[in-house]
Scaffold this motif. Structure first.
Motif, PDB file in Angstrom:
ATOM      1  N   LYS A  56       0.770 -22.900  -0.796  1.00 30.60           N
ATOM      2  CA  LYS A  56       0.459 -22.387  -2.143  1.00 30.60           C
ATOM      3  C   LYS A  56       0.443 -20.857  -2.131  1.00 30.60           C
ATOM      4  O   LYS A  56       0.992 -20.211  -3.034  1.00 30.60           O
ATOM      5  N   GLU A  57      -0.159 -20.274  -1.120  1.00 33.40           N
ATOM      6  CA  GLU A  57      -0.208 -18.804  -1.014  1.00 33.40           C
ATOM      7  C   GLU A  57       1.169 -18.216  -0.715  1.00 33.40           C
ATOM      8  O   GLU A  57       1.521 -17.168  -1.243  1.00 33.40           O
ATOM      9  N   LEU A  58       1.946 -18.899   0.106  1.00 31.69           N
ATOM     10  CA  LEU A  58       3.296 -18.424   0.424  1.00 31.69           C
ATOM     11  C   LEU A  58       4.196 -18.450  -0.805  1.00 31.69           C
ATOM     12  O   LEU A  58       4.998 -17.546  -1.015  1.00 31.69           O
ATOM     13  N   GLU A  59       4.054 -19.475  -1.617  1.00 29.58           N
ATOM     14  CA  GLU A  59       4.868 -19.571  -2.832  1.00 29.58           C
ATOM     15  C   GLU A  59       4.530 -18.472  -3.840  1.00 29.58           C
ATOM     16  O   GLU A  59       5.353 -18.130  -4.672  1.00 29.58           O
ATOM     17  N   ALA A  60       3.333 -17.914  -3.745  1.00 23.56           N
ATOM     18  CA  ALA A  60       2.914 -16.849  -4.657  1.00 23.56           C
ATOM     19  C   ALA A  60       3.334 -15.457  -4.162  1.00 23.56           C
ATOM     20  O   ALA A  60       3.220 -14.481  -4.900  1.00 23.56           O
ATOM     21  N   LEU A  61       3.843 -15.384  -2.925  1.00 27.04           N
ATOM     22  CA  LEU A  61       4.240 -14.091  -2.370  1.00 27.04           C
ATOM     23  C   LEU A  61       5.502 -13.558  -3.051  1.00 27.04           C
ATOM     24  O   LEU A  61       6.321 -14.331  -3.539  1.00 27.04           O
ATOM     25  N   PRO A  62       5.681 -12.235  -3.009  1.00 30.47           N
ATOM     26  CA  PRO A  62       6.954 -11.679  -3.486  1.00 30.47           C
ATOM     27  C   PRO A  62       8.080 -12.101  -2.533  1.00 30.47           C
ATOM     28  O   PRO A  62       7.831 -12.659  -1.461  1.00 30.47           O
ATOM     29  N   ALA A  63       9.316 -11.827  -2.947  1.00 33.26           N
ATOM     30  CA  ALA A  63      10.484 -12.233  -2.155  1.00 33.26           C
ATOM     31  C   ALA A  63      10.450 -11.654  -0.744  1.00 33.26           C
ATOM     32  O   ALA A  63      10.913 -12.281   0.199  1.00 33.26           O
ATOM     33  N   LEU A  64       9.904 -10.448  -0.588  1.00 38.00           N
ATOM     34  CA  LEU A  64       9.868  -9.781   0.716  1.00 38.00           C
ATOM     35  C   LEU A  64       8.504  -9.174   0.982  1.00 38.00           C
ATOM     36  O   LEU A  64       7.836  -8.685   0.065  1.00 38.00           O
ATOM     37  N   SER A  65       8.123  -9.180   2.238  1.00 37.96           N
ATOM     38  CA  SER A  65       6.888  -8.547   2.696  1.00 37.96           C
ATOM     39  C   SER A  65       7.165  -7.814   3.998  1.00 37.96           C
ATOM     40  O   SER A  65       8.089  -8.164   4.733  1.00 37.96           O
ATOM     41  N   ILE A  66       6.335  -6.824   4.295  1.00 38.33           N
ATOM     42  CA  ILE A  66       6.395  -6.124   5.580  1.00 38.33           C
ATOM     43  C   ILE A  66       5.481  -6.865   6.550  1.00 38.33           C
ATOM     44  O   ILE A  66       4.285  -6.978   6.316  1.00 38.33           O
ATOM     45  N   PHE A  67       6.062  -7.394   7.613  1.00 35.87           N
ATOM     46  CA  PHE A  67       5.288  -8.093   8.640  1.00 35.87           C
ATOM     47  C   PHE A  67       4.656  -7.104   9.618  1.00 35.87           C
ATOM     48  O   PHE A  67       3.617  -7.365  10.183  1.00 35.87           O
ATOM     49  N   GLY A  68       5.344  -5.997   9.844  1.00 37.49           N
ATOM     50  CA  GLY A  68       4.850  -4.999  10.774  1.00 37.49           C
ATOM     51  C   GLY A  68       5.782  -3.809  10.786  1.00 37.49           C
ATOM     52  O   GLY A  68       6.857  -3.837  10.184  1.00 37.49           O
TER      53      GLY A  68
END
Length: 163
Positions: A56-68
């Motif tokens: 559920k939280e992953l589906e709410a994320l934007p298309a891209l994120s900075i992992f590190g």
């Protein structure tokens, strides 16, 4: 019959450079404003088996994120003058899972490594290897479809940050 211990495969990779006329610090700030850092709490949920909540939280994320990210420019201080150069790991865990479920080895390329650098002449640019060219080696229509969208999303955000 014995298994191969060591195997080498040659693949063609398309390398992309997106130049900017803006200063390094401005491009970095813009990128980090457009692509937020991933919440590590998602991985904690997964570690404790809370997959439905994590999804559920992953589906709410934007298309891209900075992992590190790593300040590669600071590392250069060991060999000479420090430079402006940041390596980012950019992606989306849900996107990665959509590919690695078809071939776990695709995990080698997810998230995507992106370099923001300023060369000796002051030119600021992003560099990365196109996802579709890296993931193409797995010869999977399902992986290629996801990689094509990842390619579009990554290019769009980097072009916006460079503008």
């Amino acid at each position: 019959m014995s298994k191969k211990i060591y195997e080498v495969k040659t693949i063609a990779v398309e390398h992309v450079t997106i130049c900017s006329n803006n200063p390094f610090s401005m491009v970095r700030t813009k990128l980090e404003g457009l692509v937020s850092r991933i919440d590590d709490g998602i991985f904690t949920l997964l570690r404790y088996g809370e997959t439905a909540r994590a999804l559920k939280e992953l589906e709410a994320l934007p298309a891209l994120s900075i992992f590190g990210f790593r300040d590669h420019g600071a590392l250069l201080g060991i060999a000479g003058p420090r430079r402006n150069s940041i390596q980012y790991d950019i992606g989306n865990p849900l996107t990665a899972s959509k590919m690695t479920k078809h071939d776990i080895s695709a995990g080698l390329y997810a998230p995507i490594r992106v370099l923001l650098r300023e060369d000796l002449h002051g030119e600021v640019a992003f560099e990365y290897d196109r996802p579709i060219s890296m993931f193409g080696q797995f010869e999977s229509q399902e992986i290629d479809a996801v990689a094509t969208q990842l390619d579009k999303d990554l290019r769009a955000v980097l072009e916006e940050a460079a503008a």
